[in-house]
Design a protein around this motif. Structure first.
Motif, mmCIF file in Angstrom:
data_model
loop_
_atom_site.group_PDB
_atom_site.id
_atom_site.type_symbol
_atom_site.label_atom_id
_atom_site.label_comp_id
_atom_site.label_asym_id
_atom_site.label_seq_id
_atom_site.Cartn_x
_atom_site.Cartn_y
_atom_site.Cartn_z
ATOM 1 N N MET A 34 0.844 -1.191 0.000
ATOM 2 C CA MET A 34 0.000 0.000 0.000
ATOM 3 C C MET A 34 0.879 1.241 0.000
ATOM 4 O O MET A 34 1.913 1.293 0.678
ATOM 5 N N GLY A 35 0.439 2.213 -0.749
ATOM 6 C CA GLY A 35 1.204 3.448 -0.821
ATOM 7 C C GLY A 35 0.324 4.658 -0.581
ATOM 8 O O GLY A 35 -0.884 4.611 -0.771
ATOM 9 N N TYR A 94 -4.343 13.836 -0.713
ATOM 10 C CA TYR A 94 -3.623 12.598 -0.419
ATOM 11 C C TYR A 94 -4.415 11.406 -0.945
ATOM 12 O O TYR A 94 -5.612 11.294 -0.694
ATOM 13 N N TYR A 95 -3.695 10.535 -1.650
ATOM 14 C CA TYR A 95 -4.304 9.350 -2.246
ATOM 15 C C TYR A 95 -3.640 8.096 -1.683
ATOM 16 O O TYR A 95 -2.413 8.051 -1.517
ATOM 17 N N CYS A 96 -4.449 7.083 -1.433
ATOM 18 C CA CYS A 96 -3.861 5.785 -1.123
ATOM 19 C C CYS A 96 -3.996 4.890 -2.352
ATOM 20 O O CYS A 96 -4.865 5.113 -3.204
ATOM 21 N N ALA A 97 -3.128 3.912 -2.427
ATOM 22 C CA ALA A 97 -3.100 3.034 -3.587
ATOM 23 C C ALA A 97 -2.635 1.645 -3.180
ATOM 24 O O ALA A 97 -1.853 1.499 -2.227
ATOM 25 N N ALA A 98 -3.092 0.652 -3.927
ATOM 26 C CA ALA A 98 -2.723 -0.746 -3.674
ATOM 27 C C ALA A 98 -2.014 -1.307 -4.898
ATOM 28 O O ALA A 98 -2.464 -1.097 -6.032
ATOM 29 N N GLY A 99 -0.908 -1.997 -4.667
ATOM 30 C CA GLY A 99 -0.178 -2.562 -5.796
ATOM 31 C C GLY A 99 1.103 -3.222 -5.367
ATOM 32 O O GLY A 99 1.129 -3.967 -4.378
ATOM 33 N N VAL A 100 2.149 -2.925 -6.120
ATOM 34 C CA VAL A 100 3.479 -3.487 -5.863
ATOM 35 C C VAL A 100 4.304 -2.450 -5.117
ATOM 36 O O VAL A 100 4.265 -1.260 -5.460
ATOM 37 N N LEU A 101 5.051 -2.900 -4.117
ATOM 38 C CA LEU A 101 5.821 -1.978 -3.288
ATOM 39 C C LEU A 101 6.789 -1.161 -4.131
ATOM 40 O O LEU A 101 7.722 -1.695 -4.739
ATOM 41 N N SER A 102 6.577 0.127 -4.147
ATOM 42 C CA SER A 102 7.344 0.991 -5.026
ATOM 43 C C SER A 102 7.052 2.443 -4.690
ATOM 44 O O SER A 102 6.030 2.752 -4.071
#
Length: 121
Positions: A34-35, A94-102
């Motif tokens: 999560m970012g 501010y946005y949260c996002a789900a994906g690959v750690l980066s």
């Protein structure tokens, strides 16, 4: 499919704190890194922080390191961003996002709608 909903934004004085939350209203975040990203008016979206799916690894932008803390509760399907010692330059959506750690936005598959953080000087 994962749908993310941010909350916790608002108006705060410089030096104050806010805690952002990002909850999955559909799907599960437990298998995703999560970012948190942010975008100020007239500026590009920038990386703020990220956390591995297990919560074992965390990363921060230099501008927020030592002031912000990312955490997650997979049982609650939620990720948090504790923001302390806020500065006017932290003001952004501010946005949260789900994906690959980066730190790269392109590596995230699912995004929330954003929550506004306003810091008054």
């Amino acid at each position: 499919q994962v749908q993310l909903v941010e909350s916790g934004g608002g108006l705060v004085q410089a030096g104050g704190s806010l805690r952002l939350s990002c909850a999955a209203s559909e799907g599960t975040i437990s298998t995703y890194a999560m970012g948190w990203f942010r975008q100020a008016p007239g500026k590009e979206r920038e990386f703020v922080s990220a956390i591995a799916s297990s919560g074992d690894n965390t990363f921060y932008a230099a501008s927020v390191k030592g002031r912000f803390t990312i955490s997650r509760d997979n049982a609650k399907n939620t990720v948090y961003l504790q923001m302390n010692s806020l500065k006017p330059e932290d003001m952004a959506v501010y946005y949260c996002a789900a994906g690959v750690l980066s730190a790269w936005a392109n590596n995230y598959y699912y995004w929330g709608q954003g929550t506004q953080v306003t810091v008054s000087s």
